[in-house]
Design a protein around this motif. Structure first.
Motif: not given
Length: 129
Positions: A43-49, A51-64
């Protein structure tokens, strides 16, 4: 296992057990806790994955957004430089036009003076003649 220490027993459901009943229960408890722990880790690994997906998307938005901001900053800087360059050119043109105006004014004064002198000469000829 040493056969001298092995003890055969029956559990509550009349199944044959080599381990003692309390050891078997501890082993079952440990297995249950291990299963629960593994489920929590999954469950923790799923939540981390997630979170990483959300952070990656946010990172792309921030970079743009960052790249857009840098582009806008460069455009503003270039516009400022262009305005300064245009201002310098216009000031140079104003200076040249002022110099030209001064030359024309002096030429006009010279022509006016010459005109007045010639007019006086003509008046002298008219009055003397």
């Amino acid at each position: 296992m040493d056969t001298a220490k092995m003890q055969i027993s029956f559990d509550d459901m009349n199944r044959i057990r080599i381990l003692e009943a309390d050891m078997f229960k501890q082993t079952e408890n440990l297995a249950g806790e291990s299963t629960g722990f593994v489920e929590k880790i999954e469950t923790f690994n799923k939540k981390v994955a997630s979170l990483l997906t959300v952070l990656s998307a946010q990172s792309k938005k921030i970079e743009t957004a960052k790249l857009l901001a840098i582009g806008q900053k460069n455009r503003n800087k270039n516009a400022l430089e262009d305005r300064r360059r245009l201002q310098a050119e216009l000031q140079t043109q104003i200076l040249l036009k002022k110099q030209q105006l001064e030359r024309i004014r002096q030429y006009n004064e010279s022509l006016t003076k010459t005109f007045m002198e010639q007019k006086q000469i003509i008046e002298k000829f008219k009055t003397s003649g």
